[in-house]
Design a protein around this motif. Structure first.
Motif, PDB file in Angstrom:
ATOM      1  N   VAL A 180       0.846  -1.200   0.000  1.00  0.00           N
ATOM      2  CA  VAL A 180       0.000   0.000   0.000  1.00  0.00           C
ATOM      3  C   VAL A 180       0.885   1.254   0.000  1.00  0.00           C
ATOM      4  O   VAL A 180       0.602   2.231  -0.696  1.00  0.00           O
ATOM      5  CB  VAL A 180      -0.938   0.003   1.221  1.00  0.00           C
ATOM      6  CG1 VAL A 180      -1.901   1.182   1.147  1.00  0.00           C
ATOM      7  CG2 VAL A 180      -1.722  -1.303   1.305  1.00  0.00           C
ATOM      8  N   LEU A 181       1.963   1.216   0.788  1.00  0.00           N
ATOM      9  CA  LEU A 181       2.908   2.336   0.801  1.00  0.00           C
ATOM     10  C   LEU A 181       3.511   2.564  -0.582  1.00  0.00           C
ATOM     11  O   LEU A 181       3.614   3.707  -1.045  1.00  0.00           O
ATOM     12  CB  LEU A 181       4.028   2.073   1.809  1.00  0.00           C
ATOM     13  CG  LEU A 181       3.745   2.379   3.280  1.00  0.00           C
ATOM     14  CD1 LEU A 181       4.936   1.931   4.134  1.00  0.00           C
ATOM     15  CD2 LEU A 181       3.487   3.858   3.499  1.00  0.00           C
ATOM     16  N   ASP A 182       3.923   1.466  -1.226  1.00  0.00           N
ATOM     17  CA  ASP A 182       4.496   1.573  -2.576  1.00  0.00           C
ATOM     18  C   ASP A 182       3.493   2.186  -3.542  1.00  0.00           C
ATOM     19  O   ASP A 182       3.849   3.030  -4.390  1.00  0.00           O
ATOM     20  CB  ASP A 182       4.928   0.193  -3.084  1.00  0.00           C
ATOM     21  CG  ASP A 182       6.176  -0.323  -2.395  1.00  0.00           C
ATOM     22  OD1 ASP A 182       6.903   0.502  -1.789  1.00  0.00           O
ATOM     23  OD2 ASP A 182       6.419  -1.535  -2.443  1.00  0.00           O
ATOM     24  N   ALA A 183       2.230   1.772  -3.419  1.00  0.00           N
ATOM     25  CA  ALA A 183       1.201   2.293  -4.326  1.00  0.00           C
ATOM     26  C   ALA A 183       0.985   3.785  -4.104  1.00  0.00           C
ATOM     27  O   ALA A 183       0.885   4.563  -5.063  1.00  0.00           O
ATOM     28  CB  ALA A 183      -0.102   1.528  -4.110  1.00  0.00           C
ATOM     29  N   GLU A 184       0.924   4.203  -2.845  1.00  0.00           N
ATOM     30  CA  GLU A 184       0.712   5.623  -2.562  1.00  0.00           C
ATOM     31  C   GLU A 184       1.917   6.459  -2.982  1.00  0.00           C
ATOM     32  O   GLU A 184       1.766   7.580  -3.479  1.00  0.00           O
ATOM     33  CB  GLU A 184       0.429   5.821  -1.069  1.00  0.00           C
ATOM     34  CG  GLU A 184      -0.903   5.263  -0.612  1.00  0.00           C
ATOM     35  CD  GLU A 184      -2.077   5.878  -1.343  1.00  0.00           C
ATOM     36  OE1 GLU A 184      -2.000   7.073  -1.722  1.00  0.00           O
ATOM     37  OE2 GLU A 184      -3.083   5.168  -1.558  1.00  0.00           O
ATOM     38  N   TRP A 185       3.120   5.917  -2.806  1.00  0.00           N
ATOM     39  CA  TRP A 185       4.326   6.630  -3.229  1.00  0.00           C
ATOM     40  C   TRP A 185       4.338   6.789  -4.750  1.00  0.00           C
ATOM     41  O   TRP A 185       4.668   7.855  -5.285  1.00  0.00           O
ATOM     42  CB  TRP A 185       5.562   5.894  -2.749  1.00  0.00           C
ATOM     43  CG  TRP A 185       6.852   6.353  -3.356  1.00  0.00           C
ATOM     44  CD1 TRP A 185       7.713   5.626  -4.110  1.00  0.00           C
ATOM     45  CD2 TRP A 185       7.442   7.661  -3.258  1.00  0.00           C
ATOM     46  NE1 TRP A 185       8.788   6.387  -4.499  1.00  0.00           N
ATOM     47  CE2 TRP A 185       8.648   7.647  -3.989  1.00  0.00           C
ATOM     48  CE3 TRP A 185       7.061   8.847  -2.634  1.00  0.00           C
ATOM     49  CZ2 TRP A 185       9.467   8.753  -4.111  1.00  0.00           C
ATOM     50  CZ3 TRP A 185       7.880   9.963  -2.751  1.00  0.00           C
ATOM     51  CH2 TRP A 185       9.069   9.904  -3.474  1.00  0.00           C
ATOM     52  N   THR A 186       3.948   5.733  -5.447  1.00  0.00           N
ATOM     53  CA  THR A 186       3.898   5.801  -6.909  1.00  0.00           C
ATOM     54  C   THR A 186       2.879   6.833  -7.371  1.00  0.00           C
ATOM     55  O   THR A 186       3.138   7.635  -8.275  1.00  0.00           O
ATOM     56  CB  THR A 186       3.545   4.422  -7.493  1.00  0.00           C
ATOM     57  OG1 THR A 186       4.533   3.468  -7.096  1.00  0.00           O
ATOM     58  CG2 THR A 186       3.470   4.478  -9.009  1.00  0.00           C
ATOM     59  N   ALA A 236      -0.711   9.223   4.797  1.00  0.00           N
ATOM     60  CA  ALA A 236      -0.132  10.100   5.815  1.00  0.00           C
ATOM     61  C   ALA A 236       1.378   9.885   5.940  1.00  0.00           C
ATOM     62  O   ALA A 236       2.144  10.855   6.040  1.00  0.00           O
ATOM     63  CB  ALA A 236      -0.819   9.867   7.157  1.00  0.00           C
ATOM     64  N   LEU A 237       1.822   8.646   5.924  1.00  0.00           N
ATOM     65  CA  LEU A 237       3.254   8.363   6.058  1.00  0.00           C
ATOM     66  C   LEU A 237       4.044   8.875   4.855  1.00  0.00           C
ATOM     67  O   LEU A 237       5.117   9.462   5.007  1.00  0.00           O
ATOM     68  CB  LEU A 237       3.476   6.862   6.227  1.00  0.00           C
ATOM     69  CG  LEU A 237       3.165   6.292   7.618  1.00  0.00           C
ATOM     70  CD1 LEU A 237       3.252   4.769   7.601  1.00  0.00           C
ATOM     71  CD2 LEU A 237       4.127   6.854   8.654  1.00  0.00           C
ATOM     72  N   VAL A 250       3.655  17.844   9.247  1.00  0.00           N
ATOM     73  CA  VAL A 250       2.370  17.704   9.947  1.00  0.00           C
ATOM     74  C   VAL A 250       1.286  18.525   9.249  1.00  0.00           C
ATOM     75  O   VAL A 250       0.123  18.109   9.184  1.00  0.00           O
ATOM     76  CB  VAL A 250       2.527  18.114  11.424  1.00  0.00           C
ATOM     77  CG1 VAL A 250       1.184  18.024  12.155  1.00  0.00           C
ATOM     78  CG2 VAL A 250       3.551  17.222  12.117  1.00  0.00           C
ATOM     79  N   LEU A 251       1.662  19.680   8.696  1.00  0.00           N
ATOM     80  CA  LEU A 251       0.692  20.509   7.981  1.00  0.00           C
ATOM     81  C   LEU A 251       0.134  19.783   6.755  1.00  0.00           C
ATOM     82  O   LEU A 251      -1.064  19.892   6.443  1.00  0.00           O
ATOM     83  CB  LEU A 251       1.334  21.831   7.561  1.00  0.00           C
ATOM     84  CG  LEU A 251       0.422  22.831   6.843  1.00  0.00           C
ATOM     85  CD1 LEU A 251      -0.740  23.254   7.742  1.00  0.00           C
ATOM     86  CD2 LEU A 251       1.211  24.059   6.398  1.00  0.00           C
ATOM     87  N   ALA A 252       0.980  19.046   6.045  1.00  0.00           N
ATOM     88  CA  ALA A 252       0.503  18.276   4.898  1.00  0.00           C
ATOM     89  C   ALA A 252      -0.491  17.209   5.339  1.00  0.00           C
ATOM     90  O   ALA A 252      -1.496  16.955   4.661  1.00  0.00           O
ATOM     91  CB  ALA A 252       1.689  17.637   4.171  1.00  0.00           C
ATOM     92  N   ILE A 253      -0.244  16.583   6.488  1.00  0.00           N
ATOM     93  CA  ILE A 253      -1.172  15.578   7.018  1.00  0.00           C
ATOM     94  C   ILE A 253      -2.470  16.256   7.456  1.00  0.00           C
ATOM     95  O   ILE A 253      -3.560  15.694   7.298  1.00  0.00           O
ATOM     96  CB  ILE A 253      -0.511  14.807   8.170  1.00  0.00           C
ATOM     97  CG1 ILE A 253       0.718  14.037   7.645  1.00  0.00           C
ATOM     98  CG2 ILE A 253      -1.492  13.837   8.811  1.00  0.00           C
ATOM     99  CD1 ILE A 253       1.548  13.381   8.729  1.00  0.00           C
TER     100      ILE A 253
END
Length: 278
Positions: free
Chosen positions: A30-36, A129-130, A182-185
């Motif tokens: 899921v992290l890889d997908a969001e990063w992509t 978020a990460l 944190v502002l981006a989150i």
């Protein structure tokens, strides 16, 4: 019937087949997908470029305009408030990027594809978020360092520059990365709650930029404390060597308050995201 089937070897000896199991979607996938997704969207590059250009460029312009007056003491403001001044405007890009990470998927319909691939919705929110936080932590720190080098070099020519080991300088540079992260989150949570880019940006700008001056007009200690607790005031002080407003919370205390406010907003967005239709 069973006896008849058993007497037919072509059927009796045929092995029973099971449908192939779907590969399990782990959190790292899921992290890889969001990063992509975030690094291949054109708006990400433009927004991050705006963050750097606004932060560094406006810091340089403001330092050029104020350096002489700071040197001869005709401008009664702390020097440390100017070396990272551009981040006051540049933070808008971090907020917008966080909002776009959520709202753009709703406007394009991509959110249905995302949820079909990752039915565990809370994993999607955590991964977004990460990825956002890590990206802005790195870029925010680098941008703040460049802003300091550019702005301080201008102030140094007038003899009012700040050394890297002066009180608050390193804290402001590293704190800028933390604050923008944190502002981006915070923006991500707004995007998940409102699910419309223009609406979420309007609300975000109102909370960070507009509400604080209005709250400050409230009389007495209530207005003073409410002004200190506004997200932009509480979190932004960590990204400044010195603040124009001496009545704000201590930088680390303010950042802790802003982080708690963002955590509560993200928890609400997380809860609603798991229950609402795409």
């Amino acid at each position: 019937m069973t006896t008849a089937l058993a007497q037919r070897p072509d059927i009796a000896e045929q092995p029973q087949t099971r449908p192939p199991e779907q590969p399990r979607m782990r959190f790292r996938h899921v992290l890889d997908a969001e990063w992509t997704k975030i690094r291949t969207v054109r708006s990400t590059a433009w927004t991050l470029a705006a963050l750097v250009v606004l932060s560094v460029g406006l810091t340089a312009l403001v330092c050029l305009a104020a350096a002489a007056e700071l040197a001869d003491s005709t401008l009664d403001e702390p020097v440390g408030a100017f070396v990272l001044w551009g981040l006051i405007v540049g933070q808008l890009a971090a907020l917008v990027l966080g909002i776009l990470a959520a709202s753009a998927e709703y406007s394009s319909g991509m959110i249905r594809t995302t949820l079909a691939a990752v039915p565990r919705r809370r994993s999607v929110v955590a991964a977004k978020a990460l990825v956002l936080g890590a990206m802005l932590l790195v870029l925010g720190t680098v941008t703040a360092a460049i802003s300091y080098l550019v702005g301080n070099s201008i102030l140094d020519r007038q003899g009012v520059g700040l050394a890297l080991d002066d009180p608050g300088v390193l804290r402001a540079i590293t704190g800028a990365g933390l604050y923008l992260s944190v502002l981006a989150i915070f923006g991500l949570a707004l995007g998940l709650l409102i699910r419309h880019t223009a609406g979420a940006v309007t609300v975000g700008i109102a909370i960070i930029f507009v509400a604080s001056p209005l709250v400050d007009l409230l009389p007495g200690a209530f207005g003073e404390w409410l002004n200190k607790l506004m997200p932009g005031n509480a979190g932004g002080s960590i990204a400044m060597v010195e603040s124009f407003d001496p009545n704000l919370l201590d930088p680390w205390v303010g950042f802790a308050v802003f982080t708690a406010e963002t955590g509560l907003l993200l928890a609400l967005a997380w809860w609603l995201f798991a229950r609402r239709d795409a």
